[in-house]
Motif scaffolding. Structure first.
Motif, PDB file in Angstrom:
ATOM      1  N   GLY A 161       5.874  -2.152   1.558  1.00 54.04           N
ATOM      2  CA  GLY A 161       4.589  -1.612   1.131  1.00 54.04           C
ATOM      3  C   GLY A 161       3.827  -0.958   2.264  1.00 54.04           C
ATOM      4  N   ARG A 162       2.505  -1.208   2.338  1.00 53.45           N
ATOM      5  CA  ARG A 162       1.629  -0.496   3.256  1.00 53.45           C
ATOM      6  C   ARG A 162       0.940  -1.473   4.200  1.00 53.45           C
ATOM      7  NH1 ARG A 162       2.148   3.033   4.719  1.00 53.45           N
ATOM      8  NH2 ARG A 162       0.166   4.109   4.782  1.00 53.45           N
ATOM      9  N   VAL A 163       1.087  -1.236   5.503  1.00 52.74           N
ATOM     10  CA  VAL A 163       0.357  -2.004   6.504  1.00 52.74           C
ATOM     11  C   VAL A 163      -0.943  -1.278   6.796  1.00 52.74           C
ATOM     12  CG1 VAL A 163       0.360  -2.892   8.858  1.00 52.74           C
ATOM     13  CG2 VAL A 163       2.484  -2.887   7.522  1.00 52.74           C
ATOM     14  N   ALA A 198      -8.165   4.621   1.923  1.00 54.77           N
ATOM     15  CA  ALA A 198      -7.518   5.838   2.404  1.00 54.77           C
ATOM     16  C   ALA A 198      -6.333   5.513   3.292  1.00 54.77           C
ATOM     17  CB  ALA A 198      -8.517   6.709   3.159  1.00 54.77           C
ATOM     18  N   MET A 199      -6.444   4.439   4.083  1.00 58.49           N
ATOM     19  CA  MET A 199      -5.331   4.082   4.946  1.00 58.49           C
ATOM     20  C   MET A 199      -4.328   3.161   4.262  1.00 58.49           C
ATOM     21  SD  MET A 199      -5.125   5.733   7.758  1.00 58.49           S
ATOM     22  CE  MET A 199      -5.482   7.137   6.671  1.00 58.49           C
ATOM     23  N   ALA A 200      -4.719   2.539   3.158  1.00 58.53           N
ATOM     24  CA  ALA A 200      -3.706   1.905   2.320  1.00 58.53           C
ATOM     25  C   ALA A 200      -2.791   2.994   1.747  1.00 58.53           C
ATOM     26  CB  ALA A 200      -4.352   1.108   1.198  1.00 58.53           C
ATOM     27  N   VAL A 201      -3.372   4.166   1.520  1.00 59.23           N
ATOM     28  CA  VAL A 201      -2.595   5.349   1.127  1.00 59.23           C
ATOM     29  C   VAL A 201      -1.883   5.901   2.358  1.00 59.23           C
ATOM     30  CG1 VAL A 201      -2.712   7.689   0.201  1.00 59.23           C
ATOM     31  CG2 VAL A 201      -4.197   5.906  -0.742  1.00 59.23           C
ATOM     32  N   GLY A 202      -2.652   6.335   3.347  1.00 59.01           N
ATOM     33  CA  GLY A 202      -2.108   6.803   4.617  1.00 59.01           C
ATOM     34  C   GLY A 202      -1.134   7.965   4.495  1.00 59.01           C
ATOM     35  N   VAL A 211      -0.704  -3.868   0.095  1.00 56.51           N
ATOM     36  CA  VAL A 211      -1.307  -3.912   1.430  1.00 56.51           C
ATOM     37  C   VAL A 211      -0.935  -5.179   2.196  1.00 56.51           C
ATOM     38  CG1 VAL A 211      -3.506  -4.078   2.671  1.00 56.51           C
ATOM     39  CG2 VAL A 211      -3.223  -2.408   0.828  1.00 56.51           C
ATOM     40  N   GLN A 212      -0.527  -4.978   3.434  1.00 66.71           N
ATOM     41  CA  GLN A 212      -0.347  -6.051   4.402  1.00 66.71           C
ATOM     42  C   GLN A 212      -1.344  -5.797   5.530  1.00 66.71           C
ATOM     43  OE1 GLN A 212       3.649  -6.433   5.978  1.00 66.71           O
ATOM     44  NE2 GLN A 212       2.920  -7.337   7.885  1.00 66.71           N
ATOM     45  N   PRO A 213      -2.343  -6.673   5.721  1.00 67.79           N
ATOM     46  CA  PRO A 213      -3.351  -6.415   6.751  1.00 67.79           C
ATOM     47  C   PRO A 213      -2.820  -6.683   8.156  1.00 67.79           C
ATOM     48  CG  PRO A 213      -3.776  -8.514   5.687  1.00 67.79           C
ATOM     49  CD  PRO A 213      -2.624  -7.894   4.952  1.00 67.79           C
TER      50      PRO A 213
END
Length: 327
Positions: free
Chosen positions: A319-321, A123-127, A297-299
């Protein structure tokens, strides 16, 4: 006690951000207390971690404009302990304490049940960025996407990455605009069939109309690029405007609207009504390819946030953090 990224401002007006320990009594009022598991990093977060950009009025402050987690306590019958929830918008992380904290207390009206098929990390990879991208795609669909390539500007960013992946899965040819040539392979892996260099579109032209090229557009840039794109849309096609990385001005004419029936659709994710939020999250669970999502995703963890806040303001985040607040 729990950890949170706290931003404070000194007497000279300079802000600083650091991870600190807080107690439940420090949290603001609200009907639902959530054990936060994941959050993200968005452009607004970069502003709020740093000087504030006029968004933060009261300090100390906890940024984080979205989060996902598990309800710990609720005074509202819609939610009970153990429920998985997601929050985006409502000026959380700006005017209200946000998701860069292991605990959050918010109004029940601001939450949405996590849809089946998504976990809190996904869900937070989407955010907020992915939620906005889904709203933009839905708006294009509601107005009818024409035959032909769909343009995505700012395609390597958070909104653009998710929009590219969704549109590609839905069967559209996606033309991805980027100013970073090194992201071409990344965008192709998300499903883009054409890479458009930013310099091809970031200058205005004296001609109000150019060749009809794009069947639809998700625009995260605004400014001169949006003005140029409007003159390249096919008859009756639509542009979903989601950002202003290229500026808030729009040096355009009304000719594309009058002679080609082009639609300019404003996309707001902050105050979006509940029913449409649920609709968008259900579509995300169905139409966003999770393998593509993982590639974005970047963690990160809480202590990474000050540096990431600076990086995203410089356009250096791809991308997505996904922030593991318990990491």
């Amino acid at each position: 006690m729990f950890n949170a990224l706290v931003v404070d401002k000194n007497d000279e007006g300079k802000t600083s951000a650091a991870v600190k320990q807080l107690g439940l009594d420090d949290l603001p009022a609200g009907e639902v207390t959530v054990a936060v598991e994941y959050s993200t990093v968005n452009y607004k977060d970069g502003l709020c971690i740093g000087p504030g950009g006029g968004l933060v009025r009261n300090y100390p402050h906890i940024p984080g404009i979205d989060f996902a987690g598990t309800v710990e306590a609720s005074d509202d019958p819609r939610y009970k302990a153990g429920d998985k929830v997601v929050l985006t918008g409502w000026r959380v992380g700006e005017a209200h304490w946000g998701g860069y904290s292991q605990k959050a207390r918010v109004k029940a009206d601001w939450l949405v049940p996590l849809p089946a098929g998504l976990d809190t990390r996904q869900a937070m990879a989407v955010g907020t960025a992915g939620f906005t991208a889904m709203l933009a795609v839905m708006a294009l669909e509601d107005h009818g996407i024409k035959d032909g390539p769909v343009l995505v500007t700012g395609a390597a960013g958070g909104v653009g990455s998710v929009a590219t992946a969704i549109l590609a899965k839905l069967g559209h040819d996606v033309a991805a605009v980027t100013g970073r040539p090194e992201t071409a392979d990344y965008l192709t892996s998300l499903g883009a069939t054409q890479i458009v260099p930013r310099e091809d579109l970031n200058e205005t032209t004296k001609r109000p109309l150019e060749a009809e090229t794009w069947a639809g557009c998700v625009d995260a840039v605004g400014g001169e690029m949006l003005a140029r794109v409007l003159g390249q849309m096919k008859y009756g096609a639509s542009v979903s405007a989601v950002g202003l990385a290229g500026g808030a001005g729009l040096p355009a004419t009304v000719i594309p609207f009058l002679l080609r029936g082009v639609n300019l659709l404003g996309i707001d994710s902050v105050m979006q009504p509940y029913d449409n939020r649920v609709r968008a999250w259900e579509r995300i669970a169905k139409d966003l390819p999770m393998d593509k999502l993982e590639a974005m995703v970047q963690p990160a963890i809480l202590t990474d946030l000050p540096a990431l806040g600076r990086d995203i303001l410089k356009g250096q985040v791809k991308g997505r953090v996904v922030v593991d607040v318990n990491g």
